[in-house]
Write a protein that holds these residues in place. Sequence first.
Motif, PDB file in Angstrom:
ATOM      1  N   HIS A  22       0.877  -1.265  -0.024  1.00 17.53           N
ATOM      2  CA  HIS A  22       0.118   0.031  -0.029  1.00 17.53           C
ATOM      3  C   HIS A  22       0.883   1.335   0.018  1.00 17.53           C
ATOM      4  O   HIS A  22       0.647   2.192  -0.883  1.00 17.53           O
ATOM      5  CB  HIS A  22      -0.905  -0.114   1.172  1.00 17.53           C
ATOM      6  CG  HIS A  22      -1.759   1.271   1.145  1.00 17.53           C
ATOM      7  ND1 HIS A  22      -1.120   2.092   2.298  1.00 17.53           N
ATOM      8  CD2 HIS A  22      -2.719   1.986   0.640  1.00 17.53           C
ATOM      9  CE1 HIS A  22      -2.134   3.385   2.265  1.00 17.53           C
ATOM     10  NE2 HIS A  22      -2.821   3.200   1.417  1.00 17.53           N
ATOM     11  N   VAL A  23       1.704   1.281   1.014  1.00 16.76           N
ATOM     12  CA  VAL A  23       2.794   2.414   0.846  1.00 16.76           C
ATOM     13  C   VAL A  23       3.423   2.649  -0.329  1.00 16.76           C
ATOM     14  O   VAL A  23       3.687   3.564  -0.953  1.00 16.76           O
ATOM     15  CB  VAL A  23       3.837   2.407   2.052  1.00 16.76           C
ATOM     16  CG1 VAL A  23       4.877   3.406   1.954  1.00 16.76           C
ATOM     17  CG2 VAL A  23       3.048   2.294   3.550  1.00 16.76           C
ATOM     18  N   GLU A  24       3.762   1.535  -1.043  1.00 18.98           N
ATOM     19  CA  GLU A  24       4.737   1.607  -2.200  1.00 18.98           C
ATOM     20  C   GLU A  24       3.710   2.074  -3.383  1.00 18.98           C
ATOM     21  O   GLU A  24       4.318   2.756  -4.252  1.00 18.98           O
ATOM     22  CB  GLU A  24       4.944   0.423  -2.756  1.00 18.98           C
ATOM     23  CG  GLU A  24       6.301  -0.083  -1.483  1.00 18.98           C
ATOM     24  CD  GLU A  24       6.867  -1.440  -1.578  1.00 18.98           C
ATOM     25  OE1 GLU A  24       6.794  -2.149  -2.601  1.00 18.98           O
ATOM     26  OE2 GLU A  24       7.424  -1.834  -0.708  1.00 18.98           O
ATOM     27  N   MET A  25       2.435   1.867  -3.432  1.00 19.93           N
ATOM     28  CA  MET A  25       1.688   2.297  -4.323  1.00 19.93           C
ATOM     29  C   MET A  25       1.596   3.857  -4.343  1.00 19.93           C
ATOM     30  O   MET A  25       1.553   4.589  -5.452  1.00 19.93           O
ATOM     31  CB  MET A  25       0.047   2.025  -4.001  1.00 19.93           C
ATOM     32  CG  MET A  25      -0.215   0.296  -4.482  1.00 19.93           C
ATOM     33  SD  MET A  25       0.288   0.024  -6.004  1.00 19.93           S
ATOM     34  CE  MET A  25       2.064  -0.505  -5.451  1.00 19.93           C
ATOM     35  N   HIS A  26       1.488   4.490  -3.063  1.00 18.06           N
ATOM     36  CA  HIS A  26       1.611   6.050  -2.840  1.00 18.06           C
ATOM     37  C   HIS A  26       3.036   6.487  -3.408  1.00 18.06           C
ATOM     38  O   HIS A  26       3.037   7.539  -4.014  1.00 18.06           O
ATOM     39  CB  HIS A  26       1.460   6.286  -1.379  1.00 18.06           C
ATOM     40  CG  HIS A  26      -0.188   6.593  -0.875  1.00 18.06           C
ATOM     41  ND1 HIS A  26      -0.727   7.419  -0.831  1.00 18.06           N
ATOM     42  CD2 HIS A  26      -0.879   5.329  -0.514  1.00 18.06           C
ATOM     43  CE1 HIS A  26      -1.968   7.000  -0.442  1.00 18.06           C
ATOM     44  NE2 HIS A  26      -2.050   5.880  -0.026  1.00 18.06           N
ATOM     45  N   ARG A  55      -5.600  -1.302  -7.513  1.00 22.69           N
ATOM     46  CA  ARG A  55      -4.871  -2.023  -6.863  1.00 22.69           C
ATOM     47  C   ARG A  55      -4.834  -1.528  -5.117  1.00 22.69           C
ATOM     48  O   ARG A  55      -4.980  -2.141  -4.575  1.00 22.69           O
ATOM     49  CB  ARG A  55      -3.500  -2.533  -7.134  1.00 22.69           C
ATOM     50  CG  ARG A  55      -2.568  -3.343  -6.347  1.00 22.69           C
ATOM     51  CD  ARG A  55      -2.882  -4.643  -6.164  1.00 22.69           C
ATOM     52  NE  ARG A  55      -2.325  -5.436  -5.216  1.00 22.69           N
ATOM     53  CZ  ARG A  55      -2.595  -6.571  -4.920  1.00 22.69           C
ATOM     54  NH1 ARG A  55      -3.698  -7.080  -5.338  1.00 22.69           N
ATOM     55  NH2 ARG A  55      -1.725  -7.166  -4.167  1.00 22.69           N
ATOM     56  N   HIS A  56      -4.513  -0.002  -5.309  1.00 23.84           N
ATOM     57  CA  HIS A  56      -4.445   0.627  -4.129  1.00 23.84           C
ATOM     58  C   HIS A  56      -5.958   0.372  -3.361  1.00 23.84           C
ATOM     59  O   HIS A  56      -5.947   0.181  -2.208  1.00 23.84           O
ATOM     60  CB  HIS A  56      -4.176   2.053  -4.430  1.00 23.84           C
ATOM     61  CG  HIS A  56      -4.658   3.045  -3.369  1.00 23.84           C
ATOM     62  ND1 HIS A  56      -6.009   3.407  -2.866  1.00 23.84           N
ATOM     63  CD2 HIS A  56      -3.611   3.415  -2.101  1.00 23.84           C
ATOM     64  CE1 HIS A  56      -5.759   4.287  -1.768  1.00 23.84           C
ATOM     65  NE2 HIS A  56      -4.546   4.036  -1.511  1.00 23.84           N
ATOM     66  N   ASP A  57      -7.002   0.392  -4.062  1.00 25.99           N
ATOM     67  CA  ASP A  57      -8.251   0.550  -3.532  1.00 25.99           C
ATOM     68  C   ASP A  57      -8.495  -0.860  -2.866  1.00 25.99           C
ATOM     69  O   ASP A  57      -9.123  -1.158  -1.959  1.00 25.99           O
ATOM     70  CB  ASP A  57      -9.208   0.628  -4.501  1.00 25.99           C
ATOM     71  CG  ASP A  57      -9.219   2.328  -4.905  1.00 25.99           C
ATOM     72  OD1 ASP A  57      -8.333   3.175  -4.230  1.00 25.99           O
ATOM     73  OD2 ASP A  57      -9.918   2.905  -5.668  1.00 25.99           O
ATOM     74  N   ALA A  58      -8.053  -1.858  -3.669  1.00 26.87           N
ATOM     75  CA  ALA A  58      -8.118  -3.367  -3.116  1.00 26.87           C
ATOM     76  C   ALA A  58      -7.548  -3.679  -1.745  1.00 26.87           C
ATOM     77  O   ALA A  58      -7.995  -4.125  -1.021  1.00 26.87           O
ATOM     78  CB  ALA A  58      -7.668  -4.492  -4.111  1.00 26.87           C
ATOM     79  N   MET A  63      -7.227  -3.817   4.265  1.00 29.06           N
ATOM     80  CA  MET A  63      -6.591  -3.050   5.393  1.00 29.06           C
ATOM     81  C   MET A  63      -7.870  -2.805   6.295  1.00 29.06           C
ATOM     82  O   MET A  63      -7.708  -2.891   7.547  1.00 29.06           O
ATOM     83  CB  MET A  63      -5.942  -1.562   4.958  1.00 29.06           C
ATOM     84  CG  MET A  63      -4.521  -1.986   4.249  1.00 29.06           C
ATOM     85  SD  MET A  63      -3.859  -0.607   3.578  1.00 29.06           S
ATOM     86  CE  MET A  63      -3.851   0.476   4.814  1.00 29.06           C
ATOM     87  N   GLU A  64      -8.804  -2.152   5.747  1.00 29.82           N
ATOM     88  CA  GLU A  64     -10.005  -1.545   6.558  1.00 29.82           C
ATOM     89  C   GLU A  64     -10.787  -2.843   7.119  1.00 29.82           C
ATOM     90  O   GLU A  64     -11.364  -2.727   8.324  1.00 29.82           O
ATOM     91  CB  GLU A  64     -11.033  -0.857   5.843  1.00 29.82           C
ATOM     92  CG  GLU A  64     -10.176   0.527   5.450  1.00 29.82           C
ATOM     93  CD  GLU A  64     -11.151   1.543   4.595  1.00 29.82           C
ATOM     94  OE1 GLU A  64     -11.926   0.988   3.631  1.00 29.82           O
ATOM     95  OE2 GLU A  64     -10.930   2.625   4.536  1.00 29.82           O
ATOM     96  N   PRO A  73      -5.792   9.982   0.877  1.00 32.63           N
ATOM     97  CA  PRO A  73      -6.063   9.413  -0.413  1.00 32.63           C
ATOM     98  C   PRO A  73      -4.919   9.632  -1.180  1.00 32.63           C
ATOM     99  O   PRO A  73      -4.063  10.177  -1.177  1.00 32.63           O
ATOM    100  CB  PRO A  73      -7.225  10.744  -0.722  1.00 32.63           C
ATOM    101  CG  PRO A  73      -6.755  11.836  -0.054  1.00 32.63           C
ATOM    102  CD  PRO A  73      -6.220  11.262   1.318  1.00 32.63           C
ATOM    103  N   LEU A  74      -5.179   8.694  -2.341  1.00 29.00           N
ATOM    104  CA  LEU A  74      -4.170   8.358  -3.463  1.00 29.00           C
ATOM    105  C   LEU A  74      -4.256   9.813  -4.223  1.00 29.00           C
ATOM    106  O   LEU A  74      -5.365  10.146  -4.757  1.00 29.00           O
ATOM    107  CB  LEU A  74      -4.421   7.222  -4.180  1.00 29.00           C
ATOM    108  CG  LEU A  74      -3.363   6.708  -4.998  1.00 29.00           C
ATOM    109  CD1 LEU A  74      -2.066   6.306  -4.293  1.00 29.00           C
ATOM    110  CD2 LEU A  74      -3.740   5.568  -5.818  1.00 29.00           C
ATOM    111  N   PRO A  75      -3.189  10.363  -4.324  1.00 25.71           N
ATOM    112  CA  PRO A  75      -3.170  11.490  -5.336  1.00 25.71           C
ATOM    113  C   PRO A  75      -3.526  11.280  -6.645  1.00 25.71           C
ATOM    114  O   PRO A  75      -3.534  10.160  -7.029  1.00 25.71           O
ATOM    115  CB  PRO A  75      -1.627  12.067  -5.297  1.00 25.71           C
ATOM    116  CG  PRO A  75      -1.118  11.599  -4.150  1.00 25.71           C
ATOM    117  CD  PRO A  75      -1.633  10.152  -4.020  1.00 25.71           C
TER     118      PRO A  75
END
Length: 114
Positions: A22-26, A55-58, A63-64, A73-75
Amino acid sequence: MSMRMWMLPPEMMCRKHLLGEHVEMHMLVGTIRKGISTQGYIDNGLVELDRIQERHDALVKEMESRGYNHKSPLPEIPQIEGDFGTVDREESLREICRRCDDCRLRSTTRGSWA
Ligand SMILES: [Zn+2]
Ligand SMILES: [Zn+2]
């Protein structure tokens, strides 16, 4: 900097790898927004640039469901031209199981190739 889209079912990933991807997606979006080349990641089969948001949203959904926080939020992802890259999911699974006992164990009991 290391960034990788494992592209595995999020529910089979351990806490460390789920939060890490997840961090890597950001970081990946940040890299693209700065105009830094991601060609090396594409060439090495580590990213699918057309699927970052999905992928980020999945990952966030998983996570949630585990009660982890997601605040930022993802920029916006700039329009990407050319090659997006492809991740070999079978290879991804082998690699994460080689690296991580938790993921290996989880992969035997959870996760579907949706
Ligand atoms: Zn996020
Ligand atoms: Zn793991």
